[in-house]
Motif scaffolding. Structure first.
Motif, mmCIF file in Angstrom:
data_model
loop_
_atom_site.group_PDB
_atom_site.id
_atom_site.type_symbol
_atom_site.label_atom_id
_atom_site.label_comp_id
_atom_site.label_asym_id
_atom_site.label_seq_id
_atom_site.Cartn_x
_atom_site.Cartn_y
_atom_site.Cartn_z
ATOM 1 N N GLU A 127 41.083 52.229 45.125
ATOM 2 C CA GLU A 127 41.983 52.850 46.098
ATOM 3 C C GLU A 127 43.345 53.005 45.443
ATOM 4 O O GLU A 127 44.000 52.018 45.093
ATOM 5 C CB GLU A 127 42.066 52.041 47.396
ATOM 6 C CG GLU A 127 40.762 52.109 48.188
ATOM 7 C CD GLU A 127 40.936 51.813 49.664
ATOM 8 O OE1 GLU A 127 41.989 51.267 50.057
ATOM 9 O OE2 GLU A 127 39.996 52.122 50.428
ATOM 10 N N ARG A 130 47.893 52.369 49.155
ATOM 11 C CA ARG A 130 47.537 51.807 50.470
ATOM 12 C C ARG A 130 48.107 52.695 51.568
ATOM 13 O O ARG A 130 49.223 53.203 51.446
ATOM 14 C CB ARG A 130 48.100 50.386 50.613
ATOM 15 C CG ARG A 130 47.528 49.385 49.618
ATOM 16 C CD ARG A 130 48.127 47.985 49.826
ATOM 17 N NE ARG A 130 47.504 47.006 48.956
ATOM 18 C CZ ARG A 130 47.987 46.637 47.765
ATOM 19 N NH1 ARG A 130 49.108 47.190 47.306
ATOM 20 N NH2 ARG A 130 47.358 45.726 47.042
ATOM 21 N N LEU A 134 47.174 57.342 50.331
ATOM 22 C CA LEU A 134 45.804 57.564 49.843
ATOM 23 C C LEU A 134 45.358 59.013 50.034
ATOM 24 O O LEU A 134 44.588 59.539 49.224
ATOM 25 C CB LEU A 134 44.819 56.624 50.550
ATOM 26 C CG LEU A 134 44.746 55.193 50.006
ATOM 27 C CD1 LEU A 134 43.863 54.340 50.889
ATOM 28 C CD2 LEU A 134 44.231 55.183 48.576
ATOM 29 N N THR A 159 43.829 51.545 40.731
ATOM 30 C CA THR A 159 43.566 50.958 42.042
ATOM 31 C C THR A 159 44.515 49.796 42.297
ATOM 32 O O THR A 159 44.976 49.140 41.350
ATOM 33 C CB THR A 159 42.109 50.469 42.164
ATOM 34 O OG1 THR A 159 41.857 50.017 43.510
ATOM 35 C CG2 THR A 159 41.812 49.332 41.198
ATOM 36 N N TYR A 162 42.174 45.196 46.430
ATOM 37 C CA TYR A 162 41.638 45.218 47.797
ATOM 38 C C TYR A 162 40.208 44.696 47.735
ATOM 39 O O TYR A 162 39.724 44.315 46.667
ATOM 40 C CB TYR A 162 41.752 46.612 48.432
ATOM 41 C CG TYR A 162 40.763 47.658 47.966
ATOM 42 C CD1 TYR A 162 39.860 48.223 48.857
ATOM 43 C CD2 TYR A 162 40.725 48.088 46.631
ATOM 44 C CE1 TYR A 162 38.955 49.196 48.445
ATOM 45 C CE2 TYR A 162 39.836 49.058 46.221
ATOM 46 C CZ TYR A 162 38.949 49.601 47.133
ATOM 47 O OH TYR A 162 38.050 50.558 46.715
ATOM 48 N N ASP A 198 49.188 41.790 42.744
ATOM 49 C CA ASP A 198 47.792 42.216 42.621
ATOM 50 C C ASP A 198 47.137 41.552 41.405
ATOM 51 O O ASP A 198 45.985 41.106 41.470
ATOM 52 C CB ASP A 198 47.703 43.733 42.460
ATOM 53 C CG ASP A 198 48.324 44.497 43.609
ATOM 54 O OD1 ASP A 198 47.567 45.049 44.420
ATOM 55 O OD2 ASP A 198 49.555 44.548 43.700
#
Length: 253
Positions: A127, A130, A134, A159, A162, A198
């Motif tokens: 993804e 967020r 997107l 990405t 997630y 992340d």
């Protein structure tokens, strides 16, 4: 395996006797205008030069993996430089069609069970941000490499962290993970790729894996520097597992 960081998300990966080029952005420094509505509007892309010549980068390539068609992953310089008969893997038929239009004759869509020369290539979800962003960012993918003679490698692509990324790690247990961690952003909409928090989540999910952080300081909308990530990794006690290569640097596993 040997993984060489070229620039931005561009990698040369030697794996089970084959050499892969991932997400080639091969233009000279300053060729393209800056990405709009984002920092450093006075700086053209790429921000830095290639660390080695294009000829050396593409010399022994067996296949190319294009995770998506954004300019900083697949550019006109790559289209011009690569031989039109080379094997290319794309994320979907839409991207494959565009790559074929550029004259490439051997384009295959990655699946969850693609095999290339006894190497298993498993397309993974991603993804590219967020929330609302997107819709603008579009589809992306990552890929897991598997072979009986090699450690499992997960190239996550563009990405954020997630649940699907966590699922890939739990399912395939990669020992080496490449993350795009420049925390690239427009002026609105938040992170498009991983930031330092992340990367920390990736480490928590795979505490024994080596994590290579790329897609840093090469295009104008980056927000996380190499030095800041290194400092954060040290602070969180994960510095020995989070590798932050300079352009041209490589790692052997």
């Amino acid at each position: 395996m040997n993984i060489q960081q070229i620039r931005n998300a561009t990698l040369v990966i030697e794996y089970a006797g084959k050499t892969f080029l991932v997400d080639p952005m091969l233009a000279e420094k300053g060729t393209y205008p800056p990405f709009p509505n984002s920092p450093r509007q006075d700086q053209n892309n790429p921000l830095v030069s290639l660390p080695i010549s294009i000829d050396k980068i593409i010399k022994d390539i067996d296949a190319v993996i294009v995770t998506h068609l954004h300019l900083d992953h697949w550019d006109e310089a790559a289209i011009q430089a690569l031989p039109k008969e080379i094997q290319i893997f794309s994320q979907n038929e839409e991207d494959a069609t565009e790559i074929r239009k550029a004259g490439f004759e051997n384009v295959e869509v990655l699946q969850e069970n693609t095999v290339f020369e006894d190497i298993q290539l498993i397309k993974t979800k991603g993804e590219h941000g967020r929330g609302e962003i997107l819709k603008l960012a579009g589809h992306v993918c990552g890929v897991v490499f598997k072979h009986q003679t090699e450690k499992t490698l997960y190239v996550a692509g563009d990405t954020v962290w997630y649940d699907a990324v966590q699922e890939v790690i739990y399912t395939h247990k990669p020992e080496v993970i490449v993350v795009n961690a420049g925390d690239n952003q427009f002026n609105e909409g938040g992170s498009l790729v991983m930031g330092k928090a992340d990367v920390h989540e990736v480490h928590k999910a795979a505490p024994h894996a080596k994590i290579i952080s790329v897609h840093m300081e090469a295009v104008n909308h980056w927000a996380l520097s190499r030095e800041e990530l290194k400092s954060f990794a040290k602070e969180k006690g994960m510095a020995s597992n989070v590798l932050v290569p300079n352009d041209g640097e490589s790692y052997l596993f």
